[in-house]
Design an enzyme around this catalytic site. Structure first.
Site, PDB file in Angstrom:
ATOM      1  N   LYS A  56       9.521   3.451  -9.755  1.00 34.48           N
ATOM      2  CA  LYS A  56      10.188   2.265  -9.204  1.00 34.48           C
ATOM      3  C   LYS A  56      11.610   2.167  -9.758  1.00 34.48           C
ATOM      4  CE  LYS A  56       5.822  -0.127  -8.509  1.00 34.48           C
ATOM      5  NZ  LYS A  56       4.798  -1.041  -9.017  1.00 34.48           N
ATOM      6  N   GLN A 100       3.754  -5.243 -13.682  1.00 32.27           N
ATOM      7  CA  GLN A 100       2.906  -4.125 -13.288  1.00 32.27           C
ATOM      8  C   GLN A 100       1.440  -4.451 -13.587  1.00 32.27           C
ATOM      9  OE1 GLN A 100       3.983  -1.275 -11.650  1.00 32.27           O
ATOM     10  NE2 GLN A 100       1.800  -0.842 -11.449  1.00 32.27           N
ATOM     11  N   ASP A 123       6.764  -8.812  -5.304  1.00 31.75           N
ATOM     12  CA  ASP A 123       5.457  -8.219  -4.989  1.00 31.75           C
ATOM     13  C   ASP A 123       4.713  -9.042  -3.939  1.00 31.75           C
ATOM     14  OD1 ASP A 123       4.684  -5.794  -5.996  1.00 31.75           O
ATOM     15  OD2 ASP A 123       4.043  -6.568  -7.951  1.00 31.75           O
TER      16      ASP A 123
END
Ligand code: NAD
Length: 302
Positions: A56, A100, A123
């Protein structure tokens, strides 16, 4: 022999999407004298999570997006992680915040997700963003379903009336995927581990999306001839050479690719299908957050 024309090339689609995002992040940098900025929090040393975070961050750097990586030890308290998120929520130089997952068991994922400012929730897991998606008016859509949706829209001119079967009902993939496709006039069936007659449901699907996490579970007996197959599953298979004891790992999806490619119209491979699109969509959501947080108009690409 593999029929290349049947493969949905997620890597290529991801590159195409990033090419559309790059001029937007450039425009933003010129206008606001800084790049769009993504903060990524990683708790612990899970090897798969470390690889995801690294990919990422590398993709962000290549696309004119500043990344801030916050690495915390596995014994980080929930309170400490919440404080880090509150600081990032307040920081006007940070546009997107990603924690994460999975988190260590002593930290509540639910609480952490809810603590992220919804306008920085790239997200798309915050209940406000989830609710807006369900109502057909999304701000931030979770990256994996968004990537699948992008590829489906490019592959098929028309989604109206398509029978879609999704295997898996997680908040990360199955449920948001169903919402997106329902809003695009598909007829959606969501199946899961307690579904009866899974094969019967699947064999009615014009589009089959699998997000189970069971290596190569779905073979050609589940597939309607000419269906489009999106394989979200990522499974690590251990291959051991009995003679040399040498161990190797191979990534496979939920779909038995060799068996299904012959009956399907098109299929995403693993790796090189949904994975690269997930990261490209994270870049999309970060740039979108940067624009919206400056009250700048953002014309949706996806
Ligand atoms: P999850 O464990 O939260 O959900 C799995 C779902 O599969 C559940 O809803 C469960 O009911 C269903 N299921 C399990 N066994 C089943 C069976 N035998 N028949 C029917 N349904 C069954 O997982 P998740 O987070 O949604 O991820 C699913 C898979 O997708 C995993 O392999 C994960 O690694 C992968 N994934 C890939 C990406 C990507 O970027 N490519 C992103 C997220 C998840």
């Amino acid at each position: 022999m593999q029929n290349i024309s049947k493969i949905i090339n997620g890597k290529q689609y991801a590159e195409n999407l990033l090419k559309e995002i790059f001029p937007l992040s450039n425009h933003y940098s010129k206008k606001f004298l800084r790049n769009p900025c993504l903060a990524v929090l990683l708790v612990g040393e899970d090897p798969a999570s470390k690889i995801y975070v690294k990919n990422k961050i590398l993709t962000a750097e290549k696309n004119n997006i500043t990344s801030v990586e916050i690495k915390l030890p596995i014994d980080t308290s929930e309170e400490h992680l919440l404080n880090e998120i509150y600081k990032l929520n307040k920081d006007t130089n940070v546009d997107g915040i990603l924690v994460q997952l999975p988190l260590p068991l002593h930290i509540s994922e639910k609480l952490i997700i809810q603590s992220i400012n919804p306008s920085k929730d790239v997200d798309g897991f915050h209940p406000i963003n989830f609710g807006k998606l369900l109502m057909g008016d999304p701000d931030f859509v979770p990256c994996t379903p968004l990537g699948c949706f992008y590829m489906l829209k490019k592959e098929l001119n028309e989604l109206d009336g398509k029978n879609v079967v999704i295997i898996g009902r997680s908040n990360i993939v199955g449920k948001p995927m169903a919402s997106l496709l329902l809003s695009s006039n598909c007829t959606v069936t969501v199946t899961h581990s307690k579904t009866k007659n899974l094969k019967e449901h699947c064999s009615d699907a014009d589009i089959l999306i699998s997000a189970i996490g069971k290596p190569e579970m779905i073979d050609d007996t589940y597939i309607k001839p000419n269906a489009i197959i999106i394989d979200v599953g990522i499974n690590r298979l251990k291959l051991e050479n009995a003679k040399t004891n040498e161990k190797k790992y191979k990534l496979v999806g939920d779909i038995n690719f060799e068996s299904v490619i012959n009956v399907s119209q098109k299929i995403t491979p693993v790796p090189g299908g949904v994975g690269p699109m997930t990261i490209a969509c994270l870049m999309h959501n970060t740039v979108k957050a940067a624009f919206l947080n400056k009250n700048e108009k953002f014309v949706n690409i996806i």
